[in-house]
Design a protein around this motif. Sequence first.
Motif, PDB file in Angstrom:
ATOM      1  N   THR A  22      65.964  53.716  65.390  1.00 56.12           N
ATOM      2  CA  THR A  22      66.888  53.297  64.333  1.00 56.12           C
ATOM      3  C   THR A  22      66.125  52.677  63.166  1.00 56.12           C
ATOM      4  O   THR A  22      65.292  51.789  63.367  1.00 56.12           O
ATOM      5  N   PRO A  23      66.409  53.092  61.936  1.00 56.29           N
ATOM      6  CA  PRO A  23      65.732  52.520  60.775  1.00 56.29           C
ATOM      7  C   PRO A  23      66.472  51.288  60.251  1.00 56.29           C
ATOM      8  O   PRO A  23      67.605  50.996  60.662  1.00 56.29           O
ATOM      9  N   GLU A  24      65.826  50.573  59.339  1.00 52.40           N
ATOM     10  CA  GLU A  24      66.479  49.497  58.605  1.00 52.40           C
ATOM     11  C   GLU A  24      67.176  50.108  57.389  1.00 52.40           C
ATOM     12  O   GLU A  24      66.577  50.864  56.627  1.00 52.40           O
ATOM     13  N   ARG A  25      68.439  49.744  57.206  1.00 53.34           N
ATOM     14  CA  ARG A  25      69.228  50.334  56.124  1.00 53.34           C
ATOM     15  C   ARG A  25      68.608  50.084  54.750  1.00 53.34           C
ATOM     16  O   ARG A  25      68.576  50.963  53.891  1.00 53.34           O
ATOM     17  N   GLU A  26      68.117  48.850  54.537  1.00 52.18           N
ATOM     18  CA  GLU A  26      67.597  48.506  53.219  1.00 52.18           C
ATOM     19  C   GLU A  26      66.405  49.382  52.844  1.00 52.18           C
ATOM     20  O   GLU A  26      66.289  49.863  51.717  1.00 52.18           O
ATOM     21  N   ILE A  28      65.685  52.401  53.927  1.00 53.25           N
ATOM     22  CA  ILE A  28      66.107  53.779  53.679  1.00 53.25           C
ATOM     23  C   ILE A  28      66.830  53.881  52.342  1.00 53.25           C
ATOM     24  O   ILE A  28      66.674  54.872  51.617  1.00 53.25           O
ATOM     25  N   ALA A  29      67.598  52.865  51.983  1.00 54.81           N
ATOM     26  CA  ALA A  29      68.274  52.868  50.681  1.00 54.81           C
ATOM     27  C   ALA A  29      67.254  52.913  49.547  1.00 54.81           C
ATOM     28  O   ALA A  29      67.444  53.625  48.547  1.00 54.81           O
ATOM     29  N   ARG A  30      66.174  52.180  49.698  1.00 53.32           N
ATOM     30  CA  ARG A  30      65.132  52.182  48.660  1.00 53.32           C
ATOM     31  C   ARG A  30      64.454  53.549  48.585  1.00 53.32           C
ATOM     32  O   ARG A  30      64.125  54.038  47.500  1.00 53.32           O
ATOM     33  N   ARG A  31      64.229  54.164  49.724  1.00 55.29           N
ATOM     34  CA  ARG A  31      63.636  55.504  49.723  1.00 55.29           C
ATOM     35  C   ARG A  31      64.586  56.515  49.080  1.00 55.29           C
ATOM     36  O   ARG A  31      64.143  57.409  48.337  1.00 55.29           O
ATOM     37  N   ALA A  32      65.865  56.386  49.355  1.00 55.63           N
ATOM     38  CA  ALA A  32      66.844  57.291  48.744  1.00 55.63           C
ATOM     39  C   ALA A  32      66.846  57.155  47.226  1.00 55.63           C
ATOM     40  O   ALA A  32      66.968  58.157  46.502  1.00 55.63           O
ATOM     41  N   PHE A  49      72.185  55.705  61.501  1.00 52.83           N
ATOM     42  CA  PHE A  49      71.963  54.272  61.703  1.00 52.83           C
ATOM     43  C   PHE A  49      72.536  53.769  63.031  1.00 52.83           C
ATOM     44  O   PHE A  49      72.706  52.568  63.226  1.00 52.83           O
ATOM     45  N   GLU A  50      72.831  54.697  63.934  1.00 50.49           N
ATOM     46  CA  GLU A  50      73.292  54.299  65.262  1.00 50.49           C
ATOM     47  C   GLU A  50      72.151  53.610  66.022  1.00 50.49           C
ATOM     48  O   GLU A  50      70.975  53.767  65.690  1.00 50.49           O
ATOM     49  N   LYS A  51      72.518  52.867  67.060  1.00 51.66           N
ATOM     50  CA  LYS A  51      71.491  52.212  67.869  1.00 51.66           C
ATOM     51  C   LYS A  51      71.897  52.257  69.334  1.00 51.66           C
ATOM     52  O   LYS A  51      72.993  51.838  69.701  1.00 51.66           O
ATOM     53  N   LYS A  52      71.011  52.778  70.139  1.00 52.66           N
ATOM     54  CA  LYS A  52      71.175  52.800  71.598  1.00 52.66           C
ATOM     55  C   LYS A  52      69.823  52.453  72.186  1.00 52.66           C
ATOM     56  O   LYS A  52      68.939  53.308  72.270  1.00 52.66           O
ATOM     57  N   ALA A  53      69.652  51.167  72.546  1.00 52.81           N
ATOM     58  CA  ALA A  53      68.336  50.668  72.980  1.00 52.81           C
ATOM     59  C   ALA A  53      67.317  50.936  71.877  1.00 52.81           C
ATOM     60  O   ALA A  53      67.510  50.514  70.756  1.00 52.81           O
ATOM     61  N   TYR A  54      66.250  51.677  72.168  1.00 52.65           N
ATOM     62  CA  TYR A  54      65.222  51.950  71.174  1.00 52.65           C
ATOM     63  C   TYR A  54      65.474  53.259  70.426  1.00 52.65           C
ATOM     64  O   TYR A  54      64.630  53.711  69.645  1.00 52.65           O
ATOM     65  N   LEU A  55      66.627  53.876  70.645  1.00 54.11           N
ATOM     66  CA  LEU A  55      66.948  55.160  70.038  1.00 54.11           C
ATOM     67  C   LEU A  55      68.066  55.028  69.008  1.00 54.11           C
ATOM     68  O   LEU A  55      68.914  54.141  69.099  1.00 54.11           O
ATOM     69  N   ALA A  56      68.081  55.943  68.055  1.00 56.23           N
ATOM     70  CA  ALA A  56      69.136  55.971  67.035  1.00 56.23           C
ATOM     71  C   ALA A  56      70.318  56.791  67.566  1.00 56.23           C
ATOM     72  O   ALA A  56      70.635  57.862  67.055  1.00 56.23           O
ATOM     73  N   GLY A  57      70.944  56.274  68.597  1.00 57.08           N
ATOM     74  CA  GLY A  57      72.064  56.970  69.212  1.00 57.08           C
ATOM     75  C   GLY A  57      71.628  57.772  70.423  1.00 57.08           C
ATOM     76  O   GLY A  57      70.456  57.784  70.812  1.00 57.08           O
ATOM     77  N   ARG A  82      62.551  57.501  60.159  1.00 54.96           N
ATOM     78  CA  ARG A  82      61.383  56.814  60.702  1.00 54.96           C
ATOM     79  C   ARG A  82      60.932  57.559  61.959  1.00 54.96           C
ATOM     80  O   ARG A  82      61.565  58.529  62.375  1.00 54.96           O
ATOM     81  N   GLY A  83      59.823  57.081  62.541  1.00 61.48           N
ATOM     82  CA  GLY A  83      59.388  57.586  63.832  1.00 61.48           C
ATOM     83  C   GLY A  83      59.885  56.657  64.915  1.00 61.48           C
ATOM     84  O   GLY A  83      61.080  56.494  65.110  1.00 61.48           O
ATOM     85  N   GLY A  84      58.941  56.020  65.615  1.00 64.00           N
ATOM     86  CA  GLY A  84      59.337  55.146  66.712  1.00 64.00           C
ATOM     87  C   GLY A  84      59.223  55.873  68.034  1.00 64.00           C
ATOM     88  O   GLY A  84      58.141  56.251  68.458  1.00 64.00           O
ATOM     89  N   LYS A  85      60.364  56.112  68.657  1.00 67.81           N
ATOM     90  CA  LYS A  85      60.387  56.824  69.947  1.00 67.81           C
ATOM     91  C   LYS A  85      61.638  57.691  70.020  1.00 67.81           C
ATOM     92  O   LYS A  85      62.695  57.295  69.552  1.00 67.81           O
TER      93      LYS A  85
END
Length: 301
Positions: A22-26, A28-32, A49-57, A82-85
């Motif tokens: 999951t990314p930080e909204r702020e 991503i807004a700046r990148r947009a 922008f979903e969040k499920k543990a370390y995953l974006a949904g 973003r990356g992450g996992k």
Amino acid sequence: MAAIPSKLKAGDRVRFVSPASTPEREGIARRAEILESWGLKVDFGRHAFEKKAYLAGTDEERLADLNEAINDPEIRGIFSTRGGKGSYRIADRLDFDGVQKDPKFPIGFSDITMLHLSLYKRCGLIGLHGALAAEEDGNFSAENSEALRRALMQPGFAAVLSRPEEPTSALTTGGTANGRLIGGNLDMVAMAVGWALPDLRGAILLLEVVNMHIGQVDRQLTMLRKAGHLNGLGGVALGQFTGFDLKSDFSVINLLREHLDALDVPVLGGLPLGHGSRPLVVPIGTTARLDTAAGTLSFPD
């Protein structure tokens, strides 16, 4: 058969999706805002922008967002937030038929390397290894932003010049190599073995690493070598290896030299590609030329 995306132009629509964490909204807004300043239209996947543990949904949600972007004719570029996992959990379930019918650039790096590998192996899709990367002060460097804009919106791809200040520059050898540029994050390259890793014979292998223990790097390179996956490699392009203690008696640079010397291929280090300062952008899957004397990774096609 290669799936080659068209370059973007002002007025084209792009979409942010989150195949991994999951990314930080702020941020991503700046990148947009930066993308919109180039004349692009930006929207977002339903679960970005979903969040499920370390995953974006869930896997199904993240996969649905990716496949919807692949099959939406109005979307001309697919940005990973973003990356992450997590992208490795869904990389074998993409709509590969849809990709071949309407190829468009996937943009991302780090964990997103798994998508680049799978898409190239299954479709020959050219992707962009990179992102709009913020520096430690939170600002976006003009060099990084311009590199991505040029890769997306101008003909051809710019050569990348080795930086002497990058620690991996000490590993540069001699010689030249020509071949498809394949790879990215070492952790993902190793994880892709057996199901998503393309044939590396004749290829130039790109490697970058962040926040790994030196022993993990050793294990992964040992496995890749001893299992024969690096046999016939044309050359190695080393990006940014960040988060390591370089002052130890046996640093990651020493370790890399051991493994790379055994390959006996041209190596170009010091490339600003990865998680370090002012990272640039390169196309994954296209023909590249590695020139150690000039210190360049270029793209003649």
